[in-house]
Motif scaffolding. Structure first.
Motif, PDB file in Angstrom:
ATOM      1  N   ARG A 157       0.835  -1.192   0.000  1.00 43.42           N
ATOM      2  CA  ARG A 157       0.000   0.000   0.000  1.00 43.42           C
ATOM      3  C   ARG A 157       0.870   1.242   0.000  1.00 43.42           C
ATOM      4  N   GLN A 158       0.301   2.296  -0.524  1.00 44.82           N
ATOM      5  CA  GLN A 158       1.021   3.556  -0.571  1.00 44.82           C
ATOM      6  C   GLN A 158       0.064   4.699  -0.279  1.00 44.82           C
ATOM      7  N   ALA A 159       0.347   5.401   0.796  1.00 44.63           N
ATOM      8  CA  ALA A 159      -0.432   6.573   1.165  1.00 44.63           C
ATOM      9  C   ALA A 159       0.218   7.813   0.563  1.00 44.63           C
ATOM     10  N   GLY A 181       2.302  10.868  -0.129  1.00 44.70           N
ATOM     11  CA  GLY A 181       3.505  11.393   0.505  1.00 44.70           C
ATOM     12  C   GLY A 181       4.347  10.366   1.237  1.00 44.70           C
ATOM     13  N   LYS A 182       3.941   9.098   1.155  1.00 41.69           N
ATOM     14  CA  LYS A 182       4.686   8.050   1.846  1.00 41.69           C
ATOM     15  C   LYS A 182       5.190   7.013   0.859  1.00 41.69           C
ATOM     16  N   GLU A 183       6.173   6.245   1.317  1.00 43.53           N
ATOM     17  CA  GLU A 183       6.703   5.180   0.485  1.00 43.53           C
ATOM     18  C   GLU A 183       5.746   3.986   0.464  1.00 43.53           C
ATOM     19  N   ARG A 184       5.879   3.195  -0.576  1.00 40.00           N
ATOM     20  CA  ARG A 184       5.084   1.979  -0.659  1.00 40.00           C
ATOM     21  C   ARG A 184       5.539   1.027   0.442  1.00 40.00           C
ATOM     22  N   GLU A 185       4.591   0.437   1.145  1.00 42.48           N
ATOM     23  CA  GLU A 185       4.939  -0.447   2.244  1.00 42.48           C
ATOM     24  C   GLU A 185       4.294  -1.814   2.099  1.00 42.48           C
ATOM     25  N   SER A 199       1.728  -4.048  11.484  1.00 41.23           N
ATOM     26  CA  SER A 199       0.685  -3.032  11.592  1.00 41.23           C
ATOM     27  C   SER A 199      -0.703  -3.560  11.261  1.00 41.23           C
ATOM     28  N   GLU A 203      -5.579   5.221   9.385  1.00 46.46           N
ATOM     29  CA  GLU A 203      -4.193   5.082   8.904  1.00 46.46           C
ATOM     30  C   GLU A 203      -4.021   3.964   7.876  1.00 46.46           C
ATOM     31  N   ASP A 204      -5.073   3.180   7.643  1.00 46.28           N
ATOM     32  CA  ASP A 204      -5.038   2.177   6.580  1.00 46.28           C
ATOM     33  C   ASP A 204      -5.361   2.797   5.216  1.00 46.28           C
ATOM     34  N   ALA A 237      -5.025   4.244   1.829  1.00 49.78           N
ATOM     35  CA  ALA A 237      -3.918   4.164   0.874  1.00 49.78           C
ATOM     36  C   ALA A 237      -4.437   3.554  -0.426  1.00 49.78           C
TER      37      ALA A 237
END
Length: 126
Positions: free
Chosen positions: A38-40, A42-46, A63, A89-90, A92
């Motif tokens: 997943r990628q939110a 401004g964040k990196e893909r996690e 998480s 926070e999930d 994305a």
């Protein structure tokens, strides 16, 4: 080669559930280990989770442990990500990815996956 299409995303309230699907076409899906990322903004893909070819072994990120599960139905060429107790926070874009190089090892690094879907948006409201 395999083509991947994710579906099942959407808008859900915190505490709700969604089930994402990753449908494959091309070569038999049983030839591939599959991961969810997943990628939110401004964040990196996690890494979210992964499952080996047979479906007998899965791995989930800390998480999401206890809330998400991964399963697959090779007869339907589909891998599922069941998401329960969703949190804001999930939120994305969720992607599935496929790897043909390993049979019995779950893969957590995005760079090790060969094929990717286009992603599906999951939005969790508070």
């Amino acid at each position: 080669q395999v083509q991947l299409v994710e579906s099942g995303g959407g808008l859900v309230q915190a505490g709700g559930s969604l089930r994402l699907s990753c449908a494959a076409s091309g070569r038999p899906f049983s030839n591939y280990g599959v991961g969810w990322f997943r990628q939110a903004p401004g964040k990196e893909r996690e890494f979210v989770g992964s499952v080996i070819r047979s479906g007998d072994l899965t791995s989930l990120a800390d998480s999401v442990k206890g809330r998400f599960t991964i399963s697959r139905d090779n007869a339907k060429n589909t891998v599922y990500l069941q998401m329960n107790s969703l949190k804001p926070e999930d939120t994305a874009v969720y992607y599935c990815a496929a790897d043909s190089s390993r049979t019995f090892i779950v893969i957590k690094k995005a760079s090790q996956y060969e094929y990717w879907g286009q992603g599906t948006q999951v939005t969790v409201s508070s």
